[in-house]
Design a protein around this motif. Structure first.
Motif, PDB file in Angstrom:
ATOM      1  N   ILE A 353     -94.801  24.809 -48.190  1.00  0.00           N
ATOM      2  CA  ILE A 353     -95.833  24.639 -47.155  1.00  0.00           C
ATOM      3  C   ILE A 353     -95.522  23.408 -46.300  1.00  0.00           C
ATOM      4  CG2 ILE A 353     -98.269  24.113 -46.770  1.00  0.00           C
ATOM      5  CD1 ILE A 353     -98.872  25.721 -49.348  1.00  0.00           C
ATOM      6  N   SER A 354     -95.209  22.312 -46.977  1.00  0.00           N
ATOM      7  CA  SER A 354     -94.897  21.069 -46.243  1.00  0.00           C
ATOM      8  C   SER A 354     -93.655  21.237 -45.383  1.00  0.00           C
ATOM      9  CB  SER A 354     -94.684  19.920 -47.238  1.00  0.00           C
ATOM     10  OG  SER A 354     -95.812  19.743 -48.062  1.00  0.00           O
ATOM     11  N   GLY A 355     -92.610  21.854 -45.963  1.00  0.00           N
ATOM     12  CA  GLY A 355     -91.364  22.013 -45.226  1.00  0.00           C
ATOM     13  C   GLY A 355     -91.517  22.883 -43.990  1.00  0.00           C
ATOM     14  N   ASN A 356     -92.283  23.954 -44.083  1.00  0.00           N
ATOM     15  CA  ASN A 356     -92.444  24.847 -42.940  1.00  0.00           C
ATOM     16  C   ASN A 356     -93.281  24.232 -41.838  1.00  0.00           C
ATOM     17  OD1 ASN A 356     -91.223  27.697 -43.271  1.00  0.00           O
ATOM     18  ND2 ASN A 356     -92.026  27.225 -45.302  1.00  0.00           N
ATOM     19  N   ILE A 372     -84.690  19.094 -39.906  1.00  0.00           N
ATOM     20  CA  ILE A 372     -83.747  19.250 -41.026  1.00  0.00           C
ATOM     21  C   ILE A 372     -84.424  18.920 -42.353  1.00  0.00           C
ATOM     22  CG2 ILE A 372     -81.611  18.355 -42.029  1.00  0.00           C
ATOM     23  CD1 ILE A 372     -80.612  17.925 -39.147  1.00  0.00           C
ATOM     24  N   ILE A 373     -85.250  17.867 -42.363  1.00  0.00           N
ATOM     25  CA  ILE A 373     -85.962  17.515 -43.600  1.00  0.00           C
ATOM     26  C   ILE A 373     -86.921  18.632 -44.011  1.00  0.00           C
ATOM     27  CG2 ILE A 373     -87.655  15.915 -44.596  1.00  0.00           C
ATOM     28  CD1 ILE A 373     -86.370  13.707 -42.874  1.00  0.00           C
ATOM     29  N   GLY A 374     -87.564  19.262 -43.012  1.00  0.00           N
ATOM     30  CA  GLY A 374     -88.452  20.382 -43.318  1.00  0.00           C
ATOM     31  C   GLY A 374     -87.714  21.525 -43.985  1.00  0.00           C
ATOM     32  N   ARG A 375     -86.522  21.843 -43.466  1.00  0.00           N
ATOM     33  CA  ARG A 375     -85.721  22.894 -44.100  1.00  0.00           C
ATOM     34  C   ARG A 375     -85.246  22.468 -45.486  1.00  0.00           C
ATOM     35  NH1 ARG A 375     -85.266  28.131 -43.138  1.00  0.00           N
ATOM     36  NH2 ARG A 375     -83.030  28.117 -43.516  1.00  0.00           N
ATOM     37  N   GLY A 376     -84.936  21.194 -45.632  1.00  0.00           N
ATOM     38  CA  GLY A 376     -84.527  20.699 -46.956  1.00  0.00           C
ATOM     39  C   GLY A 376     -85.644  20.826 -47.971  1.00  0.00           C
TER      40      GLY A 376
END
Length: 729
Positions: A353-356, A372-376
């Motif tokens: 949820i946070s990453g998306n 990039i951090i969101g995808r990570g």
């Protein structure tokens, strides 16, 4: 603990006992050699290995000749019944033709009764042959189990991996007796004769009963299958033959992709206690949403990078950040699931949820790092290890194969749905709380809300399974022989007069064994060194192949939007629909391979040819300008060839890997499923990294700079497969 010799003693066929593998003699030979291993030379060791191999050959020859003899007697019996069936039919036809119309009316009932009684007797005779055939299959299965166990004992006591050397040399021989045991072509022909004649007799009965209503059996082509459903002996033979030969069906073939160990028999009360419908459905939903989450950004990630003022080839990093971090999370979740499923599942969903949402608002904050951090974080939320462990440990044995197949199908559908959804969301353009919702950010918003919905469902509906059953299994007391007696379907159908007379006693018979090694589960690996010892040559080759095919597929998919836009001016929506269409081919390919190709050709043959076709797909994808212009037909044909070949290769590769891996590699944290997941995830991350790295030379050179290294990897893998070809049995 159940002893193998005791198990055989309880389940053997008494009149055949001298024809079983001489387990006692083989075990005694191993023990005598193991007692003096420290005082022998290398030449003596090789001599013993050769002597022991010849001893195994003689035992297998005894089994094969007995099986052939039994098949001949059964064939003779079937021939006799077929002649009786033909004679009876001719007599009835002659009698009926000799009657006048009035006589036929008066005596029609008598003739029909005689015909019905004759059909009933013949049907029962055919069933008796089927029951004897089932006993023969159980005999073969018991001996193949003894062969596997004696080879394991040899490796354990002698310290030499004889299994690979012995099986590879014997199975690959043009006159292999082992192939006679494992393939059982003759048994398949006998079963076909039995089933066809039972169908004919049943259809004759139904046709006679319905003749007055002008009922036509030929208008109902599905009737033979319905007739067979009413013949339990046919179903029993099919099950035994499938278990012996591991003949692929669509469900079993697809399920092999997870490398889940074969289900073991469980008490009915345990199965009912462990089964929780909604937990299994949420497990499937998790893998579907995760694959959607992974591929939904593929068509638009390059456009997102451009809007954040970075090169479009940064899409490799954007896409690859997810599998890169998943390398770490898989290990953590595999360990965490030893203690809980609900907690790591909730934690992983919160990360997703946070990453998306970070992916969605990166444009608002104009930050590529936030993207990039969101995808990570989304990669850290990958719960595939939890999903797999849940299937292995808490899905009942009867549902395990179908649940595993459903898991793989859900992954395939997610792969197809992701890019397709990106194409559907392409026209969105509005703001949510001041943040833009458009073609590049909408995947993040959509997946964020879907994961919130999933989190609510997990909290409300997911049930943490009890772990008491596992402890009971691990600490169980030795079972009574009456409790561990195998299910012997033929025991209810034993013929009064056996086909072979009872012969004399055999001092080396397996049935005389009273105290042999217990049949117990091998402990999973406890460390890296133990893991490396279990990675035999076939396993290493197949993991290498898996890495290659995932690398090639990822290169094709991740750079599809860039290549299609550069050469053909495709929109992101069109590129997304094309990738989604590729994803939809996965299940039909699996069905084709499972139902046709895999049952006709050896796995290693299919693997080698599939690798060659993957290579041709890569060669076709390379741009040869200025020799000739790169066109849509070349791109689409090469992409389809590469993707389809890679999926054929994946299915057969995982099917063979499930057969050659040891039982220790099917359980624990460092299981073969985990290793294959890590290999595939690493391949995706490296492929995406290569796209960004080569993109520094310019988008115009991207295609060749990624496909040429991929071709080198494919050629290297073909070479590795060829060098170890005869170990892939």
């Amino acid at each position: 603990m159940v002893r193998f010799g005791h198990y055989i003693h309880e389940n053997h066929i008494p009149e055949w006992k001298t024809h079983y593998i001489g387990y006692k003699l083989l075990k005694k030979t191993i023990n005598q050699y193991a007692a003096r291993t420290s005082n022998i030379s290398e030449e003596e060791r090789e001599e013993f290995i050769t002597t022991f191999s010849k001893l195994l050959d003689s035992q297998i020859e005894k089994i094969v000749l007995f099986v052939i003899e039994k098949q001949g007697l059964l064939a003779k019996w079937l021939k006799y019944l077929s002649r009786r069936q033909t004679d009876a039919h001719c007599i009835l036809v002659t009698n009926s033709e000799a009657q006048t119309h009035n006589e036929l009316t008066e005596n029609g009932t008598i003739i029909a009764d005689v015909e019905a009684q004759s059909n009933v007797k013949l049907s029962e005779e055919y069933r008796n042959v089927g029951r004897e055939l089932l006993r023969l299959l159980e005999y073969v299965e018991m001996n193949t189990t003894g062969l596997r166990k004696i080879l394991k004992k040899f490796e354990k006591r002698v310290g030499f991996r004889l299994r690979e050397r012995y099986l590879a040399s014997r199975i690959n021989h043009p006159y292999s007796q082992l192939q006679q045991v494992f393939r059982q072509v003759g048994i398949g022909a006998l079963m076909a004769t039995i089933s066809q004649n039972l169908i004919q007799l049943r259809m004759e009965t139904l046709n006679r009963d319905q003749r007055s209503n002008s009922f036509s059996l030929f208008g109902r082509p599905s009737l033979p299958s319905k007739v067979l459903e009413q013949e339990p002996i046919i179903k029993a033979i099919e099950g035994a033959l499938h278990k012996l030969t591991r003949e692929a069906t669509f469900i079993s073939f697809v399920a092999n992709s997870l490398l889940i160990p074969e289900p073991e028999d469980q008490p009915e009360e345990l199965e009912e206690k462990e089964y929780h419908f909604w937990s299994i459905q949420l497990n499937l939903c998790n893998t579907f949403l995760y694959m959607v989450n992974y591929y939904i950004v593929v068509p638009t990630s390059d456009l997102y990078a451009e809007q954040l003022h970075v090169p479009p080839t940064m899409n490799g990093v954007i896409i690859g950040a997810m599998p890169l971090t998943a390398l770490v999370s898989s290990l953590v979740y595999s360990w965490w699931s030893n203690y809980s499923y609900t907690a790591p599942l909730i934690f992983s969903t919160l990360l997703l949820i946070s990453g998306n949402f970070m992916y969605a608002v990166a444009l608002y904050y104009n930050s590529v790092w936030l993207l990039i951090i969101g995808r990570g974080l989304s990669g850290l939320g990958g719960a595939r290890a939890i999903n797999r462990r849940f299937l292995v440990d808490h899905v009942p044995a009867k549902q395990l194969t179908s649940a595993s197949a459903a898991f793989v199908i859900a992954s395939s559908l997610g792969m197809a749905a992701g890019p397709s959804l990106a194409g559907i969301l392409n026209n969105l353009d509005f703001k949510f709380g001041g943040a833009p919702v458009n073609n590049v950010t909408s995947p993040g918003w959509l997946m964020g809300f879907l994961w919130i919905t999933y989190l609510i469902l997990v909290i409300v509906c997911f049930k943490e399974p009890s772990r008491n059953s596992e402890n009971l299994q691990d600490n169980s007391k030795p079972a009574d022989s009456r409790d561990i007696k195998a299910k012997n379907v033929s025991s209810d159908y034993k013929l009064e007069t056996p086909l072979l007379n009872k012969s004399g006693e055999d001092s080396t018979s397996l049935l005389e064994v009273v105290a042999v090694e217990p049949v117990e589960k091998e402990k999973p690996m406890q460390g890296f060194l133990e893991l490396m010892k279990e990675l035999t040559l076939p396993v290493r080759i197949l993991l290498t192949i898996y890495f290659m095919l995932k690398f090639a597929s990822e290169i094709l998919i991740s750079e599809s939007s860039l290549v299609a836009q550069l050469y053909f001016d495709w929109s992101s929506a069109k590129a997304g629909l094309f990738v989604g269409g590729l994803g939809l081919t996965v299940l039909p390919i699996c069905a084709l391979v499972a139902n046709n190709i895999s049952n006709k050709y050896e796995d290693r043959v299919i693997i080698l040819w599939s690798e060659c076709f993957v290579g041709l797909g890569v060669i076709g994808s390379i741009c040869y300008e200025p020799i000739f212009q790169y066109n849509i037909f070349q791109y689409m044909f090469s992409a389809i060839l590469l993707f389809v070949s890679a999926n054929v290769l994946e299915g057969v590769n995982m099917s063979l890997l499930s057969k050659v891996m040891s039982s220790r590699l099917s359980r624990g944290v460092f299981n073969c499923g985990f290793l294959s997941t890590e290999a595939g995830t690493l391949a995706r991350a490296m492929a995406d990294g290569l796209i960004t790295l080569t993109g520094k030379a310019g988008v115009a050179y991207l295609l060749n700079l990624t496909m040429i290294p991929t071709l080198a990897l494919v050629i290297s893998t073909i070479f590795v497969t060829w060098t170890g070809y005869y170990s892939l049995y």
